[in-house]
Design a protein around this motif. Structure first.
Motif, PDB file in Angstrom:
ATOM      1  N   THR A 187       0.702  -1.466  -0.402  1.00  0.00           N
ATOM      2  CA  THR A 187      -0.028   0.189   0.059  1.00  0.00           C
ATOM      3  C   THR A 187       0.990   1.222  -0.093  1.00  0.00           C
ATOM      4  O   THR A 187       2.061   1.562   0.828  1.00  0.00           O
ATOM      5  CB  THR A 187      -0.750   0.085   1.529  1.00  0.00           C
ATOM      6  OG1 THR A 187      -1.696  -0.786   1.239  1.00  0.00           O
ATOM      7  CG2 THR A 187      -1.669   1.514   1.365  1.00  0.00           C
ATOM      8  N   VAL A 188       0.945   2.211  -0.843  1.00  0.00           N
ATOM      9  CA  VAL A 188       1.504   3.311  -1.466  1.00  0.00           C
ATOM     10  C   VAL A 188       0.788   4.677  -0.911  1.00  0.00           C
ATOM     11  O   VAL A 188      -0.800   4.450  -1.680  1.00  0.00           O
ATOM     12  CB  VAL A 188       2.178   3.567  -2.260  1.00  0.00           C
ATOM     13  CG1 VAL A 188       2.954   2.601  -2.319  1.00  0.00           C
ATOM     14  CG2 VAL A 188       1.326   3.539  -3.656  1.00  0.00           C
ATOM     15  N   GLY A 189       1.360   5.460  -0.390  1.00  0.00           N
ATOM     16  CA  GLY A 189       0.265   7.035  -0.118  1.00  0.00           C
ATOM     17  C   GLY A 189       0.962   7.692  -1.197  1.00  0.00           C
ATOM     18  O   GLY A 189       1.689   8.071  -1.765  1.00  0.00           O
ATOM     19  N   LEU A 190      -0.016   8.068  -2.025  1.00  0.00           N
ATOM     20  CA  LEU A 190       0.016   9.224  -3.247  1.00  0.00           C
ATOM     21  C   LEU A 190      -0.713  10.721  -3.303  1.00  0.00           C
ATOM     22  O   LEU A 190      -1.977  10.306  -3.177  1.00  0.00           O
ATOM     23  CB  LEU A 190      -0.486   8.473  -4.667  1.00  0.00           C
ATOM     24  CG  LEU A 190       0.447   6.892  -4.597  1.00  0.00           C
ATOM     25  CD1 LEU A 190      -0.151   6.255  -6.363  1.00  0.00           C
ATOM     26  CD2 LEU A 190       1.584   7.121  -4.818  1.00  0.00           C
ATOM     27  N   GLU A 191      -0.043  11.549  -3.386  1.00  0.00           N
ATOM     28  CA  GLU A 191      -0.964  13.411  -3.509  1.00  0.00           C
ATOM     29  C   GLU A 191      -0.841  12.873  -5.213  1.00  0.00           C
ATOM     30  O   GLU A 191      -0.909  12.511  -5.727  1.00  0.00           O
ATOM     31  CB  GLU A 191       0.442  14.043  -2.947  1.00  0.00           C
ATOM     32  CG  GLU A 191       0.703  14.124  -1.790  1.00  0.00           C
ATOM     33  CD  GLU A 191      -0.053  14.340  -1.584  1.00  0.00           C
ATOM     34  OE1 GLU A 191      -0.986  15.026  -1.010  1.00  0.00           O
ATOM     35  OE2 GLU A 191       0.373  13.529  -0.051  1.00  0.00           O
ATOM     36  N   PRO A 192      -1.863  14.734  -5.243  1.00  0.00           N
ATOM     37  CA  PRO A 192      -2.939  13.600  -6.576  1.00  0.00           C
ATOM     38  C   PRO A 192      -2.057  14.540  -8.105  1.00  0.00           C
ATOM     39  O   PRO A 192      -0.819  15.316  -7.292  1.00  0.00           O
ATOM     40  CB  PRO A 192      -3.449  15.518  -6.545  1.00  0.00           C
ATOM     41  CG  PRO A 192      -4.043  15.535  -4.628  1.00  0.00           C
ATOM     42  CD  PRO A 192      -2.555  15.038  -3.705  1.00  0.00           C
ATOM     43  N   GLY A 193      -1.213  13.789  -9.109  1.00  0.00           N
ATOM     44  CA  GLY A 193      -0.490  14.683  -9.709  1.00  0.00           C
ATOM     45  C   GLY A 193      -0.188  12.882 -10.232  1.00  0.00           C
ATOM     46  O   GLY A 193      -1.099  11.678 -10.013  1.00  0.00           O
ATOM     47  N   ARG A 194       0.540  13.065 -10.800  1.00  0.00           N
ATOM     48  CA  ARG A 194       1.197  11.844 -11.993  1.00  0.00           C
ATOM     49  C   ARG A 194       2.719  11.144 -11.151  1.00  0.00           C
ATOM     50  O   ARG A 194       3.360  11.849 -10.965  1.00  0.00           O
ATOM     51  CB  ARG A 194       1.552  12.102 -13.134  1.00  0.00           C
ATOM     52  CG  ARG A 194       1.329  10.441 -13.902  1.00  0.00           C
ATOM     53  CD  ARG A 194       1.939  10.581 -15.216  1.00  0.00           C
ATOM     54  NE  ARG A 194       1.224   9.824 -16.307  1.00  0.00           N
ATOM     55  CZ  ARG A 194       2.136   8.825 -17.377  1.00  0.00           C
ATOM     56  NH1 ARG A 194       3.153   9.188 -17.248  1.00  0.00           N
ATOM     57  NH2 ARG A 194       1.529   8.783 -18.142  1.00  0.00           N
ATOM     58  N   HIS A 195       1.898   9.941 -10.894  1.00  0.00           N
ATOM     59  CA  HIS A 195       4.038   9.127  -9.851  1.00  0.00           C
ATOM     60  C   HIS A 195       4.385   8.346 -10.488  1.00  0.00           C
ATOM     61  O   HIS A 195       3.644   7.342 -11.304  1.00  0.00           O
ATOM     62  CB  HIS A 195       3.020   8.559  -8.502  1.00  0.00           C
ATOM     63  CG  HIS A 195       2.560   9.768  -7.777  1.00  0.00           C
ATOM     64  ND1 HIS A 195       3.242  10.916  -7.313  1.00  0.00           N
ATOM     65  CD2 HIS A 195       0.782  10.377  -8.176  1.00  0.00           C
ATOM     66  CE1 HIS A 195       2.181  11.663  -6.616  1.00  0.00           C
ATOM     67  NE2 HIS A 195       1.196  11.580  -7.075  1.00  0.00           N
ATOM     68  N   MET A 196       5.179   7.976 -10.539  1.00  0.00           N
ATOM     69  CA  MET A 196       6.500   6.216 -11.226  1.00  0.00           C
ATOM     70  C   MET A 196       6.164   5.822  -9.627  1.00  0.00           C
ATOM     71  O   MET A 196       7.194   5.728  -9.183  1.00  0.00           O
ATOM     72  CB  MET A 196       7.461   7.258 -12.070  1.00  0.00           C
ATOM     73  CG  MET A 196       8.137   5.762 -12.180  1.00  0.00           C
ATOM     74  SD  MET A 196       9.307   5.916 -13.262  1.00  0.00           S
ATOM     75  CE  MET A 196      10.087   6.700 -11.758  1.00  0.00           C
ATOM     76  N   VAL A 197       5.507   3.958  -9.796  1.00  0.00           N
ATOM     77  CA  VAL A 197       5.519   2.954  -9.042  1.00  0.00           C
ATOM     78  C   VAL A 197       7.126   2.278  -9.580  1.00  0.00           C
ATOM     79  O   VAL A 197       6.036   2.115 -10.775  1.00  0.00           O
ATOM     80  CB  VAL A 197       4.312   2.605  -8.758  1.00  0.00           C
ATOM     81  CG1 VAL A 197       4.608   1.630  -7.546  1.00  0.00           C
ATOM     82  CG2 VAL A 197       3.497   3.336  -7.996  1.00  0.00           C
ATOM     83  N   GLU A 198       7.930   1.926  -8.620  1.00  0.00           N
ATOM     84  CA  GLU A 198       9.101   0.609  -9.644  1.00  0.00           C
ATOM     85  C   GLU A 198       8.901  -0.286  -8.310  1.00  0.00           C
ATOM     86  O   GLU A 198       9.118  -0.300  -6.730  1.00  0.00           O
ATOM     87  CB  GLU A 198      10.168   1.350  -9.527  1.00  0.00           C
ATOM     88  CG  GLU A 198      10.590   2.406 -10.635  1.00  0.00           C
ATOM     89  CD  GLU A 198      11.790   3.099 -10.312  1.00  0.00           C
ATOM     90  OE1 GLU A 198      12.739   3.208 -11.252  1.00  0.00           O
ATOM     91  OE2 GLU A 198      11.854   3.919  -9.076  1.00  0.00           O
ATOM     92  N   SER A 199       9.260  -1.118  -8.749  1.00  0.00           N
ATOM     93  CA  SER A 199       9.776  -2.925  -7.651  1.00  0.00           C
ATOM     94  C   SER A 199      10.859  -3.387  -7.633  1.00  0.00           C
ATOM     95  O   SER A 199      11.181  -2.981  -9.149  1.00  0.00           O
ATOM     96  CB  SER A 199       8.136  -3.416  -8.020  1.00  0.00           C
ATOM     97  OG  SER A 199       8.659  -4.302  -9.348  1.00  0.00           O
TER      98      SER A 199
END
Length: 518
Positions: free
Chosen positions: A474-486
């Motif tokens: 579970t990740v917390g994200l602010e409004p906008g576009r985000h890049m998630v990596e693993s």
């Protein structure tokens, strides 16, 4: 004006299509009558696959995925019909000899392709030979006849195409084309029906699998993390990826199948399918991955395999100490080279007869294939395997090695992001995927957002180190576009490398990325 007029522009292409289609239909009928033969398109396509440069192969897999063979067959048919249309144009313009010659050249190339495949026989040449003969016969029947040119008294008549001085009898041409075309459709349909009778579908349905003497460990309760959009822990047979060089799936009966084991062994062995059924059966979950799988790709699957341990069979044959390579051959001539020590080190390398509780599907190697945990398929997972030869590592390069791929193919530690779902709290997302380090196991998975700190993911349970594992975080994200990596860590704690690399020559690497808009 009578029914006889000059040939129309469409007469030539139509003649070529009818002649080519009739030849292909006749070939299909021959394939249906004689077991072990195939349509002329198949050997030509196989030669093309053998010769295709590595970049083109990578492009085809990236673009069409597991549909690459369908595209190749359609492309081959389009080319063949295009040549046929050219032949028809030549014939309608009076160049019958050139039309015959081009048809024969096309048939010769098809025959040559058959002769380059494993164990060529006259029977295997029959579809191409008869198909070519039928195409020539149709051209002879429908193309304009030759008639004497008007000559001066005492001169020798000179033959010239009737299309020039007399034109084409359109009624006869159209009627003949429609009649022959209809007959070709009927003949081709009969051929396909006969071919289905020789397929192994019914044989598979009647096959009763023996109970495994060594069943797989039960799946942990948390093997499936129950996240929408996440691939299930066990891949259904219908969804399991297929990458091989067989243009048409071989239909190999268990009654005619045998496996020869020779080369650098003390006691050469030949096994029938009944011999395999009578031996101790093991059942294991194993993940297989294609070396052509890109970062985040789906050319990977996890299944429950049943069969006989390959090590036990090789022990019976008596492997020479300096036999460092196991070369396995498919019925279609494809080869894989596997390090002997990998098969003999105690891992569950299997001569598999079943997949997810049922006999192997034909497209996945029925009746017998190899499954070797920890290696990419191109160096281990031979389908329709019929021969195993023990040799030295330096004495033989298997199919893909001369084509630029690495001789060794251990599966790299990788992860994949499959989905992101809204969490219970605003601004949070549940990111989930799979990770694998086959035969080494996955010890942990982490995710990060926009290059920030790594967050530990919850890891699903596994029955062994030979499978992938599901994960979620579970990740917390602010409004906008985000890049998630693993990234994943193998059983020894070694992390997946961040440095990117393409699939060639030994498998892709790098962090998978997923863009999320809030």
């Amino acid at each position: 004006m009578d029914s006889r007029s000059y040939g129309q522009k469409w007469h030539g292409p139509l003649l070529g299509l009818v002649a080519t289609g009739s030849g292909l239909a006749a070939a299909e009928l021959v394939v249906g009558v004689f077991e072990g033969t195939s349509s002329p398109v198949v050997p030509v396509g196989q030669v093309f696959i053998d010769w295709v440069p590595r970049p083109l192969k990578e492009w085809a897999i990236d673009t069409f995925g597991t549909n690459d063979k369908v595209v190749l067959v359609v492309g081959a048919l389009v080319v063949l019909l295009g040549i046929g249309m050219g032949v028809g144009v030549l014939a309608m313009r009076g160049a019958r000899s050139a039309a015959y010659a081009l048809t024969c050249v096309t048939g010769f190339l098809g025959s040559w392709a058959v002769l380059t495949r494993p164990e060529p026989t006259l029977t295997k040449l029959l579809p191409t030979i008869i198909g070519t003969a039928v195409s020539i016969a149709v051209i002879w029947y429908l193309a304009p006849r030759l008639s004497p040119r008007s000559a001066r008294p005492g001169s020798t008549p000179v033959e010239t195409p009737v299309a020039q001085p007399m034109g084409v009898d359109r009624r006869r041409f159209v009627g003949g084309a429609v009649g022959i075309g209809s007959a070709a459709v009927l003949v081709g349909g009969i051929g396909r029906i006969l071919q289905r009778q020789s397929e192994v579908v019914g044989e598979r349905e009647d096959l009763v699998l023996p109970e495994p003497d060594s069943p797989s460990s039960p799946l942990p309760a948390d093997a499936d993390l129950d996240v929408e959009g996440l691939d299930p822990f066990v891949t259904p047979n219908a969804d399991f990826y297929r990458i091989d060089t067989a243009l048409v799936v071989p239909q190999v009966s268990k009654d005619s199948w045998s496996l020869k084991i020779g080369g650098m062994v003390d006691n050469p062995v030949e096994l029938s399918f009944a011999d395999l059924l009578s031996r101790p059966q093991v059942e294991r979950h194993v993940t297989l991955s294609c070396v052509s799988n890109p970062i985040g790709g789906d050319l990977i699957g996890n299944a429950l395999w049943q069969g006989v341990l390959l090590k036990d069979v090789l022990d019976e044959a008596g492997v020479h100490p300096d036999a460092t390579q196991v070369v396995s051959r498919s019925i279609d001539g494809w080869t894989a080279g596997t390090p002997t020590e990998v098969i003999m080190d105690g891992r569950d390398a299997i001569l598999a007869i079943a997949m997810n509780g049922e006999p192997l599907p034909a497209r996945h190697g029925y009746p017998v294939r190899m499954v070797v945990p920890g290696l990419y398929g191109y160096v281990s997972a031979t389908k329709w395997v019929t021969e195993i030869e023990l040799t030295r590592w330096e004495d033989y390069d298997a199919y893909w090695v001369p084509r630029g791929w690495s001789k060794e193919g251990p599966v790299k530690t990788m992860s994949r992001i499959d989905t992101d779902r809204p969490a219970s709290s605003p601004g949070e997302r549940v990111v989930a995927g799979i990770a694998w380090a086959i035969h080494r196991g996955v010890s942990r998975v982490q995710v990060r957002v926009d290059g920030g700190p790594w967050i530990e993911a919850e890891l699903g349970g596994v029955p062994s180190n030979d499978t992938w594992a599901q994960w979620k975080a579970t990740v917390g994200l602010e409004p906008g576009r985000h890049m998630v990596e693993s990234r994943a860590f193998d059983g020894d704690g070694v992390p997946q490398t961040e440095e990117t690399a393409p699939v060639a020559p030994n498998g892709a690497q790098g962090y998978p990325r997923r863009w999320i808009d809030i």
